[in-house]
Design a protein around this motif. Structure first.
Motif, PDB file in Angstrom:
ATOM      1  N   ALA A 113      48.721 -38.561  61.484  1.00 44.11           N
ATOM      2  CA  ALA A 113      48.125 -39.797  60.970  1.00 44.11           C
ATOM      3  C   ALA A 113      49.201 -40.845  60.699  1.00 44.11           C
ATOM      4  CB  ALA A 113      47.331 -39.503  59.698  1.00 44.11           C
ATOM      5  N   ILE A 114      50.337 -40.426  60.157  1.00 41.99           N
ATOM      6  CA  ILE A 114      51.440 -41.358  59.918  1.00 41.99           C
ATOM      7  C   ILE A 114      51.960 -41.913  61.236  1.00 41.99           C
ATOM      8  CG2 ILE A 114      53.831 -41.513  59.107  1.00 41.99           C
ATOM      9  CD1 ILE A 114      53.101 -39.488  56.937  1.00 41.99           C
ATOM     10  N   PHE A 115      52.125 -41.038  62.223  1.00 46.87           N
ATOM     11  CA  PHE A 115      52.610 -41.470  63.535  1.00 46.87           C
ATOM     12  C   PHE A 115      51.654 -42.471  64.172  1.00 46.87           C
ATOM     13  CE2 PHE A 115      52.798 -41.024  68.142  1.00 46.87           C
ATOM     14  CZ  PHE A 115      54.149 -41.193  68.389  1.00 46.87           C
ATOM     15  N   GLU A 116      50.348 -42.208  64.065  1.00 50.20           N
ATOM     16  CA  GLU A 116      49.358 -43.095  64.670  1.00 50.20           C
ATOM     17  C   GLU A 116      49.374 -44.472  64.012  1.00 50.20           C
ATOM     18  OE1 GLU A 116      46.388 -44.630  67.037  1.00 50.20           O
ATOM     19  OE2 GLU A 116      47.591 -42.804  67.300  1.00 50.20           O
ATOM     20  N   SER A 117      49.613 -44.526  62.693  1.00 53.76           N
ATOM     21  CA  SER A 117      49.639 -45.813  62.009  1.00 53.76           C
ATOM     22  C   SER A 117      50.858 -46.642  62.410  1.00 53.76           C
ATOM     23  CB  SER A 117      49.633 -45.593  60.486  1.00 53.76           C
ATOM     24  OG  SER A 117      50.816 -44.940  60.062  1.00 53.76           O
ATOM     25  N   ILE A 118      51.954 -45.969  62.775  1.00 51.09           N
ATOM     26  CA  ILE A 118      53.168 -46.684  63.162  1.00 51.09           C
ATOM     27  C   ILE A 118      53.200 -46.962  64.660  1.00 51.09           C
ATOM     28  CG2 ILE A 118      55.700 -46.512  63.251  1.00 51.09           C
ATOM     29  CD1 ILE A 118      55.592 -44.828  60.738  1.00 51.09           C
TER      30      ILE A 118
ATOM     31  N   PRO B   5      50.461 -46.824  67.273  1.00 53.48           N
ATOM     32  CA  PRO B   5      49.085 -46.610  67.739  1.00 53.48           C
ATOM     33  C   PRO B   5      49.023 -46.464  69.256  1.00 53.48           C
ATOM     34  CG  PRO B   5      49.435 -48.894  67.046  1.00 53.48           C
ATOM     35  CD  PRO B   5      50.647 -48.134  66.626  1.00 53.48           C
ATOM     36  N   GLY B   6      48.247 -45.473  69.681  1.00 56.39           N
ATOM     37  CA  GLY B   6      48.047 -45.259  71.102  1.00 56.39           C
ATOM     38  C   GLY B   6      49.099 -44.402  71.767  1.00 56.39           C
ATOM     39  N   GLU B   7      50.185 -44.081  71.083  1.00 60.84           N
ATOM     40  CA  GLU B   7      51.236 -43.257  71.681  1.00 60.84           C
ATOM     41  C   GLU B   7      50.888 -41.780  71.528  1.00 60.84           C
ATOM     42  OE1 GLU B   7      53.839 -44.265  73.356  1.00 60.84           O
ATOM     43  OE2 GLU B   7      53.439 -46.402  73.069  1.00 60.84           O
ATOM     44  N   GLU B   8      51.437 -40.958  72.425  1.00 56.46           N
ATOM     45  CA  GLU B   8      51.190 -39.519  72.376  1.00 56.46           C
ATOM     46  C   GLU B   8      51.986 -38.890  71.239  1.00 56.46           C
ATOM     47  OE1 GLU B   8      51.446 -35.553  75.282  1.00 56.46           O
ATOM     48  OE2 GLU B   8      52.254 -37.486  75.940  1.00 56.46           O
ATOM     49  N   PHE B   9      51.317 -38.044  70.479  1.00 57.19           N
ATOM     50  CA  PHE B   9      51.952 -37.384  69.353  1.00 57.19           C
ATOM     51  C   PHE B   9      52.583 -36.076  69.802  1.00 57.19           C
ATOM     52  CE2 PHE B   9      51.553 -34.417  65.669  1.00 57.19           C
ATOM     53  CZ  PHE B   9      52.473 -35.026  64.836  1.00 57.19           C
TER      54      PHE B   9
ATOM     55  N   GLU C 191      53.416 -52.944  52.411  1.00 56.33           N
ATOM     56  CA  GLU C 191      52.557 -52.718  53.564  1.00 56.33           C
ATOM     57  C   GLU C 191      53.180 -51.791  54.600  1.00 56.33           C
ATOM     58  OE1 GLU C 191      51.952 -56.635  54.977  1.00 56.33           O
ATOM     59  OE2 GLU C 191      50.671 -57.257  53.299  1.00 56.33           O
ATOM     60  N   ASN C 192      54.500 -51.776  54.718  1.00 52.60           N
ATOM     61  CA  ASN C 192      55.142 -51.008  55.780  1.00 52.60           C
ATOM     62  C   ASN C 192      55.910 -49.799  55.254  1.00 52.60           C
ATOM     63  OD1 ASN C 192      57.101 -52.589  54.520  1.00 52.60           O
ATOM     64  ND2 ASN C 192      58.333 -52.785  56.382  1.00 52.60           N
ATOM     65  N   VAL C 193      55.548 -49.341  54.061  1.00 55.91           N
ATOM     66  CA  VAL C 193      56.172 -48.150  53.494  1.00 55.91           C
ATOM     67  C   VAL C 193      55.120 -47.047  53.395  1.00 55.91           C
ATOM     68  CG1 VAL C 193      57.329 -47.146  51.485  1.00 55.91           C
ATOM     69  CG2 VAL C 193      57.877 -49.474  52.209  1.00 55.91           C
ATOM     70  N   ILE C 194      55.438 -45.887  53.937  1.00 58.94           N
ATOM     71  CA  ILE C 194      54.524 -44.743  53.926  1.00 58.94           C
ATOM     72  C   ILE C 194      55.225 -43.590  53.222  1.00 58.94           C
ATOM     73  CG2 ILE C 194      53.275 -43.072  55.336  1.00 58.94           C
ATOM     74  CD1 ILE C 194      53.104 -45.185  57.529  1.00 58.94           C
ATOM     75  N   VAL C 195      54.537 -42.968  52.281  1.00 56.85           N
ATOM     76  CA  VAL C 195      55.084 -41.814  51.567  1.00 56.85           C
ATOM     77  C   VAL C 195      54.454 -40.551  52.134  1.00 56.85           C
ATOM     78  CG1 VAL C 195      55.354 -40.677  49.352  1.00 56.85           C
ATOM     79  CG2 VAL C 195      55.460 -43.173  49.482  1.00 56.85           C
ATOM     80  N   ALA C 196      55.301 -39.665  52.665  1.00 52.90           N
ATOM     81  CA  ALA C 196      54.823 -38.394  53.191  1.00 52.90           C
ATOM     82  C   ALA C 196      54.715 -37.399  52.042  1.00 52.90           C
ATOM     83  CB  ALA C 196      55.785 -37.870  54.252  1.00 52.90           C
TER      84      ALA C 196
END
Length: 335
Positions: free
Chosen positions: A232-237, A239-243, A209-214
């Motif tokens: 999208a990866i940043f938002e999933s980790i 959420p709501g923070e500025e990219f 669940e907490n592993v993302i492959v770029a």
């Protein structure tokens, strides 16, 4: 459109000086400004999993230490082949040429971008993207040009086979004796293929669940798709923070102090004790990890949480996922 007139009125297409390798370097610098920490000269040897095998709790480094984590983002090169989704791979054919002159007439110090459609005459089954870089890009010596060719390889055909018809049409193989040949001469060339695949991190049928492959690079020449995937990866980790917020000016950076009212050293004068603790424990906290300074004996220790499962070294390790393909037997751990 946002790039029009940014640096000149000639073209909205921008290319990083010294090549695309400067982009990850710029990100690393920006990340460091916001507290990112790097562990150097190490790679992930294995993943530590929880008892349900649906979450990654840490990474075993090649040096033997461990980095505990809440999230793990991996590149495709670090993933087991078993994670590859069937029929999702795209074989990308690449060619890199060094030439003695530009393909374009007139002003030869400009970035050149060409899109060549499929052609039976040239043996092209897919669109080929061509980028030519002049010496002011600092990607090649004065008087030379670097040409990048990218296309999709059908049925995994070698890159040189896919691109040979186009290269023969546009370039001369040597600086030859035919003075009437105005085509650029190829001084050096290199061809290779790589796979762009979709990967699904799973162990024994359980998705991590907490592993993302770029995903790795594909046949596109622009970076817009890569930036969108990163966002999208940043938002999933987070959420709501500025990219990718703009980096602050050095004088605006405020360093938090553990003792209110006391002055905090700047990064140039900070002591090594503030950078990391020199314990001998192998656990390295993901939010307190320290880049090792050419030694393997220093690590960052983190107090053990009573609620965390303890490490064990079973004879038959079912809770450690080896990220290396083959090779010598690895030390097994589970948590």
């Amino acid at each position: 459109l946002k790039s029009i007139g940014r640096y000149s009125n000639d073209t909205p297409f921008l290319w990083p000086v010294y090549g695309c390798g400067e982009l990850p370097q710029a990100f690393c610098r920006l990340s460091a400004v916001f507290g990112g920490v790097y562990i150097l000269n190490r790679h992930a040897r294995a993943l530590l999993l929880n008892s349900d095998k649906n979450r990654c709790t840490g990474v075993v480094c090649s040096g033997g230490g461990q980095v505990k984590c809440q999230w793990l983002v991996l590149g495709t090169a670090s993933c087991p082949q078993s994670w590859t989704v069937p029929d999702s791979s795209q074989n990308v054919a690449r060619g890199i040429l060094v030439t003695d002159r530009s393909l374009q007439k007139g002003d030869d110090n400009q970035l050149l971008l060409l899109t060549i459609p499929p052609s039976d005459e040239l043996g092209l089954q897919h669109v080929v993207h061509l980028i030519e870089l002049p010496s002011p890009s600092n990607a090649c010596p004065n008087g030379c040009y670097v040409v990048h060719l990218t296309t999709v390889s059908k049925n995994g055909a070698p890159a040189q086979e896919c691109l040979s018809g186009l290269v023969t049409k546009l370039f001369s193989n040597s600086s030859a004796e035919n003075e009437d040949d105005e085509r650029p001469s190829v001084l050096w060339s290199f061809y290779f293929n790589h796979l762009s695949s979709t990967l699904e991190p799973a162990v024994d049928g359980n998705r991590l669940e907490n592993v993302i492959v770029a995903p790795g690079p594909d046949a596109n020449i622009g970076l817009e798709a890569s930036v969108k995937r990163a966002e999208a990866i940043f938002e999933s980790i987070c959420p709501g923070e500025e990219f990718l917020p703009p980096a602050p000016e050095p004088e605006d950076i405020i360093y938090e102090s553990s003792n209110p009212g006391t002055e905090v050293d700047t990064p140039d004068t900070a002591t090594s004790e503030e950078a990391c603790s020199e314990g001998t424990a192998s656990d390295i906290s993901a939010d307190a990890a320290c880049a090792e300074d050419q030694t393997e004996s220093e690590a960052v220790s983190k107090p053990t949480d009573e609620n965390e499962p303890e490490e064990v070294s079973p004879a038959n390790d079912d809770s450690t996922l080896d990220t290396e393909q083959g090779g010598e037997d690895q030390e097994v751990r589970s948590s």
